[in-house]
Write a protein that holds these residues in place. Structure first.
Motif, PDB file in Angstrom:
ATOM      1  N   ARG A   1       0.893  -0.899   0.358  1.00 28.86           N
ATOM      2  CA  ARG A   1       0.014   0.065  -0.096  1.00 28.86           C
ATOM      3  C   ARG A   1       0.909   1.361  -0.114  1.00 28.86           C
ATOM      4  O   ARG A   1       1.703   1.574   0.757  1.00 28.86           O
ATOM      5  CB  ARG A   1      -0.750  -0.326   1.414  1.00 28.86           C
ATOM      6  CG  ARG A   1      -1.873   1.379   1.146  1.00 28.86           C
ATOM      7  CD  ARG A   1      -2.854   0.422   1.940  1.00 28.86           C
ATOM      8  NE  ARG A   1      -2.744  -0.286   3.610  1.00 28.86           N
ATOM      9  CZ  ARG A   1      -2.961   0.771   4.611  1.00 28.86           C
ATOM     10  NH1 ARG A   1      -2.338   1.988   4.441  1.00 28.86           N
ATOM     11  NH2 ARG A   1      -2.389  -0.027   5.850  1.00 28.86           N
ATOM     12  N   ARG A   2       0.464   1.451  -1.202  1.00 30.10           N
ATOM     13  CA  ARG A   2       1.749   2.999  -1.077  1.00 30.10           C
ATOM     14  C   ARG A   2       1.460   4.270  -0.732  1.00 30.10           C
ATOM     15  O   ARG A   2       0.733   5.042  -0.171  1.00 30.10           O
ATOM     16  CB  ARG A   2       1.580   3.867  -2.933  1.00 30.10           C
ATOM     17  CG  ARG A   2       2.799   4.968  -2.957  1.00 30.10           C
ATOM     18  CD  ARG A   2       4.462   5.042  -3.577  1.00 30.10           C
ATOM     19  NE  ARG A   2       3.904   3.709  -4.484  1.00 30.10           N
ATOM     20  CZ  ARG A   2       4.571   5.032  -5.965  1.00 30.10           C
ATOM     21  NH1 ARG A   2       4.188   6.167  -5.856  1.00 30.10           N
ATOM     22  NH2 ARG A   2       4.629   4.452  -6.777  1.00 30.10           N
ATOM     23  N   VAL A   3       2.213   4.976   0.609  1.00 26.02           N
ATOM     24  CA  VAL A   3       1.762   6.220   1.242  1.00 26.02           C
ATOM     25  C   VAL A   3       2.810   7.019   0.738  1.00 26.02           C
ATOM     26  O   VAL A   3       4.315   6.804   0.255  1.00 26.02           O
ATOM     27  CB  VAL A   3       2.154   5.378   2.371  1.00 26.02           C
ATOM     28  CG1 VAL A   3       0.638   4.850   3.400  1.00 26.02           C
ATOM     29  CG2 VAL A   3       3.331   4.694   3.728  1.00 26.02           C
ATOM     30  N   GLY A   4       3.276   8.222   1.506  1.00 27.50           N
ATOM     31  CA  GLY A   4       4.304   9.007   1.812  1.00 27.50           C
ATOM     32  C   GLY A   4       5.170   8.799   3.313  1.00 27.50           C
ATOM     33  O   GLY A   4       4.662   9.103   4.023  1.00 27.50           O
ATOM     34  N   THR A   5       5.682   9.964   3.073  1.00 23.33           N
ATOM     35  CA  THR A   5       6.982  10.336   3.807  1.00 23.33           C
ATOM     36  C   THR A   5       5.863  10.114   5.413  1.00 23.33           C
ATOM     37  O   THR A   5       6.375   9.964   6.525  1.00 23.33           O
ATOM     38  CB  THR A   5       7.424  11.877   3.364  1.00 23.33           C
ATOM     39  OG1 THR A   5       7.835  11.771   2.268  1.00 23.33           O
ATOM     40  CG2 THR A   5       8.613  11.877   4.659  1.00 23.33           C
ATOM     41  N   ALA A   6       4.796  11.258   5.493  1.00 21.05           N
ATOM     42  CA  ALA A   6       4.862  11.947   6.728  1.00 21.05           C
ATOM     43  C   ALA A   6       3.665  10.556   7.248  1.00 21.05           C
ATOM     44  O   ALA A   6       3.539  10.499   8.500  1.00 21.05           O
ATOM     45  CB  ALA A   6       3.351  12.835   6.566  1.00 21.05           C
ATOM     46  N   ALA A   7       2.126   9.757   6.154  1.00 17.30           N
ATOM     47  CA  ALA A   7       1.507   8.496   6.591  1.00 17.30           C
ATOM     48  C   ALA A   7       2.900   7.583   6.906  1.00 17.30           C
ATOM     49  O   ALA A   7       2.409   6.620   8.056  1.00 17.30           O
ATOM     50  CB  ALA A   7       1.038   8.387   5.146  1.00 17.30           C
ATOM     51  N   MET A   8       3.980   7.611   5.972  1.00 14.86           N
ATOM     52  CA  MET A   8       4.678   5.966   6.600  1.00 14.86           C
ATOM     53  C   MET A   8       5.426   6.169   8.638  1.00 14.86           C
ATOM     54  O   MET A   8       5.336   5.077   8.807  1.00 14.86           O
ATOM     55  CB  MET A   8       6.420   6.350   6.050  1.00 14.86           C
ATOM     56  CG  MET A   8       7.069   5.225   6.297  1.00 14.86           C
ATOM     57  SD  MET A   8       6.187   3.513   5.843  1.00 14.86           S
ATOM     58  CE  MET A   8       6.593   2.641   4.510  1.00 14.86           C
ATOM     59  N   GLY A   9       5.277   7.761   8.902  1.00 16.30           N
ATOM     60  CA  GLY A   9       6.749   8.092  10.042  1.00 16.30           C
ATOM     61  C   GLY A   9       5.270   8.551  11.028  1.00 16.30           C
ATOM     62  O   GLY A   9       4.941   7.554  12.201  1.00 16.30           O
ATOM     63  N   ALA A  10       3.661   7.767  10.668  1.00 14.73           N
ATOM     64  CA  ALA A  10       2.815   8.354  10.947  1.00 14.73           C
ATOM     65  C   ALA A  10       2.650   6.570  11.995  1.00 14.73           C
ATOM     66  O   ALA A  10       2.159   6.559  12.962  1.00 14.73           O
ATOM     67  CB  ALA A  10       1.350   8.833  11.035  1.00 14.73           C
ATOM     68  N   ALA A  11       2.836   6.005  10.773  1.00 18.27           N
ATOM     69  CA  ALA A  11       2.680   4.140  10.937  1.00 18.27           C
ATOM     70  C   ALA A  11       3.424   4.119  12.098  1.00 18.27           C
ATOM     71  O   ALA A  11       2.743   2.688  12.711  1.00 18.27           O
ATOM     72  CB  ALA A  11       2.574   4.383   9.565  1.00 18.27           C
ATOM     73  N   VAL A  12       4.805   4.211  11.850  1.00 14.41           N
ATOM     74  CA  VAL A  12       5.453   3.853  12.830  1.00 14.41           C
ATOM     75  C   VAL A  12       5.197   4.452  13.676  1.00 14.41           C
ATOM     76  O   VAL A  12       5.133   3.526  15.229  1.00 14.41           O
ATOM     77  CB  VAL A  12       6.944   4.096  12.396  1.00 14.41           C
ATOM     78  CG1 VAL A  12       7.553   3.857  13.303  1.00 14.41           C
ATOM     79  CG2 VAL A  12       7.260   3.600  10.733  1.00 14.41           C
ATOM     80  N   VAL A  13       5.152   4.979  14.181  1.00 17.99           N
ATOM     81  CA  VAL A  13       4.406   5.694  15.373  1.00 17.99           C
ATOM     82  C   VAL A  13       3.014   5.379  16.423  1.00 17.99           C
ATOM     83  O   VAL A  13       3.061   4.719  17.760  1.00 17.99           O
ATOM     84  CB  VAL A  13       4.151   8.069  15.727  1.00 17.99           C
ATOM     85  CG1 VAL A  13       3.281   8.374  16.585  1.00 17.99           C
ATOM     86  CG2 VAL A  13       5.298   8.463  15.441  1.00 17.99           C
ATOM     87  N   ALA A  14       2.138   5.322  15.649  1.00 22.42           N
ATOM     88  CA  ALA A  14       1.232   4.517  15.302  1.00 22.42           C
ATOM     89  C   ALA A  14       1.573   2.871  16.068  1.00 22.42           C
ATOM     90  O   ALA A  14       1.345   2.308  16.978  1.00 22.42           O
ATOM     91  CB  ALA A  14       0.352   4.119  14.647  1.00 22.42           C
ATOM     92  N   ALA A  15       2.303   2.283  15.779  1.00 21.95           N
ATOM     93  CA  ALA A  15       3.285   1.168  15.771  1.00 21.95           C
ATOM     94  C   ALA A  15       3.902   0.979  16.782  1.00 21.95           C
ATOM     95  O   ALA A  15       4.281   0.317  17.598  1.00 21.95           O
ATOM     96  CB  ALA A  15       3.902   0.456  14.537  1.00 21.95           C
ATOM     97  N   LEU A  16       3.948   2.264  17.653  1.00 25.86           N
ATOM     98  CA  LEU A  16       4.413   1.534  19.247  1.00 25.86           C
ATOM     99  C   LEU A  16       4.165   1.519  20.507  1.00 25.86           C
ATOM    100  O   LEU A  16       4.418   1.915  21.314  1.00 25.86           O
ATOM    101  CB  LEU A  16       5.471   3.462  19.082  1.00 25.86           C
ATOM    102  CG  LEU A  16       6.951   3.320  18.463  1.00 25.86           C
ATOM    103  CD1 LEU A  16       7.142   4.919  18.277  1.00 25.86           C
ATOM    104  CD2 LEU A  16       7.991   2.603  18.829  1.00 25.86           C
ATOM    105  N   GLY A  17       2.398   2.165  19.488  1.00 27.31           N
ATOM    106  CA  GLY A  17       1.529   1.678  20.375  1.00 27.31           C
ATOM    107  C   GLY A  17       1.070   3.162  22.013  1.00 27.31           C
ATOM    108  O   GLY A  17       1.881   4.173  21.598  1.00 27.31           O
TER     109      GLY A  17
END
Ligand code: NAD
Length: 360
Positions: free
Chosen positions: A344-360
């Motif tokens: 699923r193609r995402v941009g820079t900001a969405a990729m960063g936000a996904a990592v933040v979200a994955a941190l819990g």
């Protein structure tokens, strides 16, 4: 009580501000979870430094870097400034920081994430599971040895010459970083030299062997550089940590990074004798995609994880970042550079936000 980390954020040029923003968001999330306190300072560097105050490494930037415990560095490089005298070009900022901060140890992990095994130019079965760390000495060797130059011989012919030189103390200090790094990983260290031909590297081998006696829990091996270049292509999974001098390390670390096939995924660290460090992705400022929300921020985010591990000794927090990145990749998210069938193609900001979200 949590410790407060003093970090200088030098975003630099091109995609630098976009990717460091995401790494800072990840650090802030961990701080909010109570892992540590954060004291962040930021300053201009590279082309941005030159535009702000006429020098790629402005005084105020250098001072901030000196006063901080670690530096999170984006990237520098601005083609529109390529006509400046060499000492004013953006890239000089990195050399200036390395020199003034005494950063002599360069650490470059080369890890294949399972989802990206097909991005390598090597067969997936050769690279999948690869997880190695290359340590390169940064401040000595033939790149800095004196005398050097081009001289005119008696017959009028020109002759170029450089001096390969390492002091025992220089070998010992990079050796210690390497053994300590091996202790944090798989406890296997391969020292790379050319002891069959070069006196300097015979000394390198002797000093590493002597130092190995202080680290009986780390298994030390030696390999000639030509063989190491072949083995990296043939069976990179045999390596845990490799340590070598400046010139061999320059070449082998680039070779190893390309085994992963994705420049936007590769972090690095440059450390001084007290584990103060500069942490940066290995890629440049990517002016072709700057400001378009296309850059992959994961190399910078993984550089922040290295910072937590190597400067601050916060292994759990470093691990949390790396696990979050693994999870996001396993979920199928991808910036354009690591796009693959089914992702699923995402941009820079969405990729960063996904990592933040994955941190819990
Ligand atoms: P580059 O690494 O900036 O880019 C090479 C290619 O990789 C480009 O196509 C770019 O779009 C892509 N790329 C790089 N990082 C990416 C990321 N995070 N996500 C997605 N794609 C990415 O190398 P270059 O184009 O040769 O150099 C550009 C500028 O960067 C030059 O001024 C160069 O001197 C400088 N540079 C700086 C550093 C550094 O700051 N440490 C290192 C290398 C090059």
């Amino acid at each position: 009580m949590t410790t407060t980390l003093n970090i200088a954020v030098l975003a630099g040029d091109g995609i630098g501000p976009e990717i460091t923003r995401e790494a800072v968001a990840v650090l802030r999330r961990l701080a909010a979870q109570g892992h540590f306190g954060l004291n962040l300072g930021s300053a201009e560097v590279g082309g941005a430094g030159y535009r702000a105050s006429g020098h790629p490494l402005p005084e105020v930037t250098l001072r901030l870097a000196q006063q901080s415990q670690a530096i999170l560095f984006g990237a520098v490089g601005d083609f529109s400034l390529d006509n400046l005298p060499r000492e004013l070009r953006p890239e000089q900022a990195i050399l200036g920081l390395r020199k003034s901060l005494g950063l002599f140890a360069n650490l470059r992990p080369a890890i294949i994430f399972p989802e990206l095994a097909s991005a390598s130019t090597l067969k997936p079965e050769v690279v999948s599971g690869m997880d190695l760390l290359i340590l390169r000495e940064l401040t000595g060797d033939i790149y800095f040895g004196q005398p050097r130059g081009v001289r005119i011989l008696d017959n009028g012919e020109r002759e170029g010459f450089d001096t390969m030189v390492y002091r025992e103390s220089e070998i010992l200090r990079i050796g210690r970083v390497a053994f300590e790094a091996a202790r944090k990983r798989g406890r296997r260290l391969c020292s790379v030299d050319k002891a069959n031909v070069l006196e300097t590297t015979q000394l390198w081998r002797d000093v590493m062997t002597g130092l190995g006696k202080e680290y009986p829990d780390v298994s030390l091996s030696h390999m000639y550089v030509d063989n190491a270049a072949m083995q990296l292509l043939k069976n990179p999974k045999q390596f845990d940590v490799m340590v070598t001098g400046n010139m061999f390390g320059d070449i082998l670390s680039d070779e190893a990074s390309m085994l992963t096939g994705s420049i936007g995924m590769l972090p690095s660290a440059s450390l001084d004798a007290n584990n103060k460090g500069l942490y940066e992705p290995i890629h440049g400022s990517a002016p072709d995609i700057a400001g378009q929300d296309k850059a992959n921020p994961l190399a910078t985010i993984l550089s922040a994880a290295m910072m937590l591990r190597y400067t601050f000794g916060l292994e759990a927090a470093a691990h949390a970042i790396e696990s979050a990145v693994r999870r996001v990749l396993a979920d199928g998210l991808a910036t354009a550079d690591i796009d693959r069938p089914g992702s699923r193609r995402v941009g820079t900001a969405a990729m960063g936000a996904a990592v933040v979200a994955a941190l819990g």
